[in-house]
Design a protein around this motif. Structure first.
Motif, mmCIF file in Angstrom:
data_model
loop_
_atom_site.group_PDB
_atom_site.id
_atom_site.type_symbol
_atom_site.label_atom_id
_atom_site.label_comp_id
_atom_site.label_asym_id
_atom_site.label_seq_id
_atom_site.Cartn_x
_atom_site.Cartn_y
_atom_site.Cartn_z
ATOM 1 N N LEU A 44 3.696 -10.377 -3.115
ATOM 2 C CA LEU A 44 2.327 -10.251 -3.606
ATOM 3 C C LEU A 44 1.652 -11.617 -3.592
ATOM 4 C CD1 LEU A 44 2.735 -7.965 -6.781
ATOM 5 C CD2 LEU A 44 1.853 -7.277 -4.540
ATOM 6 N N GLU A 379 2.100 -1.354 -2.547
ATOM 7 C CA GLU A 379 1.882 -2.172 -3.740
ATOM 8 C C GLU A 379 3.143 -2.326 -4.583
ATOM 9 O OE1 GLU A 379 -1.925 -0.142 -2.474
ATOM 10 O OE2 GLU A 379 0.146 0.503 -2.825
ATOM 11 N N GLU A 380 3.926 -1.253 -4.713
ATOM 12 C CA GLU A 380 5.109 -1.280 -5.571
ATOM 13 C C GLU A 380 6.283 -1.996 -4.918
ATOM 14 O OE1 GLU A 380 5.442 -0.467 -8.777
ATOM 15 O OE2 GLU A 380 3.265 -0.242 -8.692
ATOM 16 N N LYS A 383 5.805 -5.683 -4.999
ATOM 17 C CA LYS A 383 6.030 -6.231 -6.342
ATOM 18 C C LYS A 383 7.518 -6.361 -6.642
ATOM 19 C CE LYS A 383 4.859 -5.345 -11.205
ATOM 20 N NZ LYS A 383 4.137 -4.407 -12.124
ATOM 21 N N PHE A 388 5.994 -13.979 -5.178
ATOM 22 C CA PHE A 388 4.620 -14.002 -5.686
ATOM 23 C C PHE A 388 3.979 -15.348 -5.404
ATOM 24 C CE2 PHE A 388 1.551 -14.610 -9.287
ATOM 25 C CZ PHE A 388 0.614 -13.696 -8.835
#
Length: 402
Positions: A44, A379-380, A383, A388
């Motif tokens: 992300l 998105e999941e 993550k 990040f």
């Protein structure tokens, strides 16, 4: 080494009830993107810094490696640069949308914004309407410039950016406009021009023709996105490589021009789901003949998010996968080594129909250094990797150097 960034504007999303609680990224069949994801770094990135409004302007500047906190002066000046307007330091530029307001006998303030893009009005039709606006409202202080489709530009000589809240029209589709018209005294002249534009445009021959064909009319201008001339360092000076941009959107082309990058013009590129996906991919490959990096921007997922079109948003993601990625994969075969980065600039959630500032998923694929990634990117799963990048503009250096 060649570098390709494929930007799916607004692709990230929240779970959508109409998609069974999945996001469009989860629902889309995207075998080519997932092929890369299984062999790529996935994570992300926060493309919109805290305190900034989540827009394609600041988000794309971040992905291109420019810190909006340092370089951003407003959305419209970037679009003005794309059109070729040479702004003076004292000029203020505003985005001038052609929109569809409700056709009723109510005062202007009580009308509803029906469509922020006037039914995807064609560029030739829009040019006629903006020329009519310039004839009636343009003067030594205000000058209107035609752009592409519904997106145009107003230059205000010796203007001010202290205008209160000039709301983007795509944020208020279906709403009565009164609460979203700035009450700042500096904006009064702009609001008055918006009101006058309704009387100029409502019975214009272009709109009468559109109405006869069952299409939405472009019966008002909408002014927003004010800013002054940006001063950006050249991309090549910062990153020591040459780059080019492919997009149907003046904003993205403007960032490229301000950064001294080559900007492609693609016939048939519309910014929506009917765009020439293959043509944009081929334009990206053409840019790589003269440059080290190609930034290929697809607007369609974002437009579908604003329009509350979940099925079309899924399809937009799939079309890029079906039509653009194979062309790019094939064209990149001739290079000994290359890297591909795929990501959205920001989320455009179906449920809110506007931009959000949540971190977005990314993948970075390196031909000669494949790694273990994820089975499918969304998105999941992004993550869950734990990767990040908190400083959005840092992703360009990470992509080029790591």
């Amino acid at each position: 080494m060649k570098y390709v960034i494929i930007l799916y504007d607004g692709m990230a999303d929240y779970p959508v009830p109409a998609l069974g609680g999945k996001t469009p990224m989860m629902a889309a069949e995207k075998p080519n993107m997932d092929y890369l994801a299984r062999r790529a770094e996935v994570g992300l990135v926060r493309t919109v810094a805290k305190g900034l409004k989540p827009g394609s302007d600041v988000a794309n500047m971040s992905v291109m490696g420019f810190d909006p906190m340092k370089y951003y002066t407003g959305r419209s000046p970037l679009e003005a640069a794309s059109i070729g307007i040479d702004m003076l330091p004292t000029d203020v530029s505003l985005r001038c949308n052609l929109v569809t307001l409700s056709e009723d006998d109510k005062p202007y303030e009580e009308k509803t914004i029906v469509d922020y893009c006037a039914g995807d009005i064609s560029t030739p039709e829009a040019k006629e309407l903006i020329e009519a606006i310039e004839k009636e409202l343009g003067n030594d202080t205000f000058k209107f410039y035609p752009g592409v489709s519904y997106r145009h530009c107003l230059i205000w000589k010796n203007g001010t950016t202290q205008l209160g809240s000039m709301t983007p029209p795509h944020d208020i589709t279906g709403k009565v406009i009164a609460p979203y018209l700035s009450e700042n005294e500096n904006a009064a002249v702009l609001i008055e021009m918006m009101k006058k534009s309704y009387d100029i445009l409502k019975n214009h021959p272009v709109n009468l023709s559109r109405k006869a064909r069952g299409k939405r009319t472009a019966n008002s201008i909408w002014l927003w996105g004010e800013g002054t001339r940006p001063s950006m360092r050249p991309f090549e000076e910062i990153y020591k490589i040459k780059g080019g941009v492919v997009s149907a959107v003046d904003l993205i082309k403007g960032i490229g021009r301000c950064a001294g990058m080559e900007v492609a013009e693609v016939k048939g590129a519309t910014g929506y789901i009917d765009t020439d996906f293959e043509g944009k991919a081929k334009a990206g490959l053409d840019i790589l003949k003269r440059n080290d990096l190609a930034y290929i921007h697809f607007e369609a997922p974002d437009e579908c998010g604003h329009r509350n079109e979940p099925e079309n948003k899924v399809r937009a993601i799939e079309l890029i996968d079906e039509k653009a990625l194979p062309v790019l994969f094939d064209g990149l075969k001739k290079y000994d080594d290359y890297k591909i980065m795929i990501l959205p600039d920001h989320p455009t959630p179906i449920v809110t129909r506007t931009h959000a500032s949540d971190p977005v998923p990314y993948l970075i694929y390196h031909k000669n250094k494949e790694v273990n990634g994820v089975e499918t990117i969304n998105e999941e799963t992004a993550k869950e990797t734990g990767n990040f990048i908190d400083f959005g503009p840092g992703i360009m250096k990470h992509f080029l150097n790591d």
